[in-house]
Design a protein around this motif. Sequence first.
Motif, mmCIF file in Angstrom:
data_model
loop_
_atom_site.group_PDB
_atom_site.id
_atom_site.type_symbol
_atom_site.label_atom_id
_atom_site.label_comp_id
_atom_site.label_asym_id
_atom_site.label_seq_id
_atom_site.Cartn_x
_atom_site.Cartn_y
_atom_site.Cartn_z
ATOM 1 N N VAL A 73 0.833 -1.198 0.000
ATOM 2 C CA VAL A 73 0.000 0.000 0.000
ATOM 3 C C VAL A 73 0.866 1.245 0.000
ATOM 4 O O VAL A 73 0.593 2.203 -0.706
ATOM 5 N N GLN A 105 2.002 2.022 -3.334
ATOM 6 C CA GLN A 105 0.882 2.518 -4.103
ATOM 7 C C GLN A 105 0.657 4.009 -3.868
ATOM 8 O O GLN A 105 0.353 4.757 -4.774
ATOM 9 N N PRO A 152 3.121 7.987 -5.297
ATOM 10 C CA PRO A 152 2.938 9.067 -6.272
ATOM 11 C C PRO A 152 2.092 10.191 -5.721
ATOM 12 O O PRO A 152 2.396 11.374 -5.971
ATOM 13 N N VAL A 153 1.081 9.866 -4.958
ATOM 14 C CA VAL A 153 0.210 10.889 -4.408
ATOM 15 C C VAL A 153 1.004 11.779 -3.476
ATOM 16 O O VAL A 153 0.959 13.009 -3.561
ATOM 17 N N LEU A 205 3.164 14.036 -5.310
ATOM 18 C CA LEU A 205 2.388 15.076 -5.971
ATOM 19 C C LEU A 205 2.058 16.190 -4.987
ATOM 20 O O LEU A 205 2.185 17.371 -5.295
#
Lengths: 943, 165
Positions: free
Chosen positions: B152, B155, B158-159, B162
């Motif tokens: 997780v 996963q 990238p967020v 960002l």
Amino acid sequence: MALKIVKGSIDRMFDKNLQDLVRGIRNHKEDEAKYISTCIDEIKQELKQDNIAVKANAVCKLTYLQMLGYDVSWAAFNIVEVMSSSKFTYKRIGYLAASQCFHESTDVIMLTTNQIRKDLSSPNQYDTGVALTGLSCFVTPDLARDLANDIMTLMSHTKPYIRKKAVLIMYKVFLKYPESLRPAFPRLKEKLEDPDPGVQSAAVNVICELARRNPKNYLSLAPLFFKLMTSSTNNWVLIKIIKLFGALTPLEPRLGKKLIEPLTNLIHRALDLLYGMVSKKNLMEIVKKLMLHVDKAEGTTYRDELLTKIIDICSQSNYQYITNFEWYISILVELTRLEGTRHGHLIASQMLDVAIRVKAIRAFAVAQMATLLDNAHLLTGNMQRNGICEVLYAAAWICGEFSEHLENPIQTLEAMLRPKVATLPGHIQAVYVQNAAKLFATVLKGQEGNTDSTAAQETSQLMIDRLPLFVQSANLEVQERASCILQLVKYIQKLQQKDVEVAEEVSALFAGELNPVAPKAQKKVPVPEGLDLDAWINEPPSESESEDEQPKAIFAKEEPKHSRPRHTEVDEKELARRREARKQEQANNPFYIKASPSSQKVYQDTPGVEHIPVVQIDLSVPLKVPGMPMSDQYVKLEEERRQKERAEKKKKEKKKRKEKRSGRGKKQDSGPESEEDITPAHMVDIVTEEMPENALPILILFYFLSVNILLTEMIAFFWPSFKVCDIQGNLQDGSQVVVSVIFENKCDSFLKSMEFNVLDSLNSKLQRPEGSGPHDGLTVPFQLPPGVSNEARFVFTVQSIVMPQKLKGTLTFIVKNEDSSTHEKLDFKLHFTCTSYLITTPCYSDAFAKLLESGDLKGSSVRLEGVNMPFHHLLARICFHHHFSVVERIDSCASMYSRSIQGHHVCLLVKTSGQTVSIDAKCDEPTLLGNVLDEIKQTFSQC
Amino acid sequence: MIKAILIFNNHGKPRLIRFYQYFAEDMQQQIIRETFHLVSKRDDNVCNFLEGGSLIGGSDYKLIYRHYATLYFVFCVDSSESELGILDLIQVFVETLDKCFENVCELDLIFHMDKVHYILQEVVMGGMVLETNMNEIVAQVEVQNRMEKSEVSVQCQPVAELISG
């Protein structure tokens, strides 16, 4: 591409996850069906997306809805998609969903064969595990046929985790595809002896299931199972094997015999469990059941086992569970009916114990015992070898000692003087004779009151007739008692013939009640002043004597623990030396009450290893309890102290709450609190600020600060001498301080998720685990049920130790009730005194002198006025509260030493005259010294 | 064999259902209702075993249950299982839940049905008892949770980038 991933992730952030779904359903109690149907629509949208994370999330929600009764088979294909994700997290979600809703007629199952095969051979054992688990729920004949070989290979996998799952699933494969049984069976059998207990248990499980269907085919495995049964400690496996044998024994009767021994072993284990199971409520019921077994039991060993168990269970923790002692006496009497038991003495001692200690049931016990005596012939069928006759010992004694309760004393007397008694073992006869005399006294008393004086004379005559039998006994004890009593009775008879009333005087012979005395009672008697129990009364025995002659026990076997270590080579000088040493020890021992004030003057003229002057003190307990080892004492003191403190805290708490309610709502004064500061081991103040309105449940009850992590036990605090050796090694890290905090839950709710956080200062920082931020709290590693307290330690890094410090902190936690939980917070302050950076370190006077001569130390001094306490108390106080040790003491002057964690030397010269105490101090760090002196001053200003 | 494992609360609301034999959803719901009916009217001090039901698999079927605070844990088994063995197993399962959830309560089961399933999967597999050693169960559950966590966090990277970027 990267953008797409980012976009997918962001989308996902706005999706409902399982928790949101559950929360939503709970918030829509009125229109649940409608809400769920909109959710299903959402899920359908999510399933249409490419992102596998979104799909997996949707499938996870579907699994939940399935539990609520919604058909989700329409999503079967999506489930297969999620199952085939390369990520374990999603794969697991997929397989779970599949195992919940796939069945033989689910058509997409056909599509899964290759995926499952791939997962089974995955290098990650958990991928394989998840696939096996899922498959076990939805395996079809086709899947079984196609995958049987793969699974069989997995039975020999290197990881036991996979092996056990593979073995277990084979049963499902056999069911769906029976042809696989024959080729797989040898390997399955092999797994019965797998080194891993889990795999073994799985194999047993499968074979038991198989054997249930067709026991005959598995008879050949009986020896293997027998071996497992005797070697396995896994209850689950044992149960399964016993069940299996249940199916096999009808086919092979010889098995039954072999099973008796291992099964009785199991029964013994069960009996051991009983011991812990009893309560006041069920004791009688349990014993009743056991008594039934006693009756039915064949074989004396097992019966004896049951008997001891019954007595163990009943008598445990001082008869804690017995509510009715009449019941217990009856049980004991019932147990005497056991033939051939070896435990007569055990029953007897129980009878005596209960009859003596439970006054209320004496009458009942006596009546029962009288019956026993009357029917003694039933017990003594086979005299000498029969252990049960031991109970007559108890019966006779009880009837004699408590004869006033007898309904028909003459009958009992008669029973005790029967000729058959002479066949009992000697020690029992002796008790009979002695107690016959007691009984005789009671009978006389009853008879003399009557007008018929012949009755009394007849009783005497009975004694005179029967006693000669015992006078002839071969047993010396019996003989002696019998002839004594016989002469006495003869004399009594003479008096009776002269019409003299003798009953009063005869019963005076046996007057006085026997009271039970606790085995440790003697210890509570203080040693009288001036009595020295360690001193020799006579000249000590010579060497040769002590060497080879162990004094023989005259009355009873001497227990080895009573024997003192023998002194060798004790001469006058040695004695004098020891006496001196003892005096020294006493002088240093504040618990010892001195005989005269003069003995307080002790010169410590022998600096050396044996004379490290360690003063151990607690002012509140002036008396040494003799016979207790010092460490125990400290533990005990600690308990007492904490109890006291707890009580005090409670009082305070109440006061505080009252104040709150009355609306004054003041902030708690964060200055030092006089009462609390007196308590020893008190070096850090944690003062709660702003108690929340609803009387917060947690109290930081007792805390102390210790330097270094070496204090594994709290005792260490009170026992500076214990600390000494450890400190040296740990001093390397002079920047660490350990704070131990005891949390006590004072409310009725459960407290969990406690987090301890402190606002770091420039100088002091709470040590947090790697990876956590500078403001993160530390999770307290336990939870607190109501009324429970526990201790946690927190390590702080301190840069400079020359100044005291206060740190602000917060404790957050969740208060959990039956149906709700709330988040609460508690503020506090941690007070790091300079004293807390000092470690008690011993110093010899020569080293001390050198230190002072070196001239590196800077001086300072302080005067304390109005100190009204003995000098040694004062020293003890400094030692205890401020971690000093006494280097040397001469009259009303003492030198003391301590050392900081960073190696600063602190030397004190304490002088007292009248109520004034002056302390001259030297230290290589003047600021530290100033602060320490301030703290010492504070300690004494509060007394 | 274990035929089904049902966990429901004092009002009969299912918290976890695990059938090892196929039943359509409506039948599953009916079984839950009837089982709840049978179990809930029993006193807490009566026997934890019930025999003679006919919901699953005909006469060879018994219910073994334990009542913890607001939850009933019911195991539906056939005669190959020992009642006491299963009772012990329920205890092992609940203790494991307690360990994994840190003082488990009904809410944990409500919001983490998936996790409860994963734990149960390490105890019972396809209706057969897989593992009874709690430490082993907890260890395996924890390893898998760690795997999940690591996946997780990958996963989410990238967020995070960002946002911070």
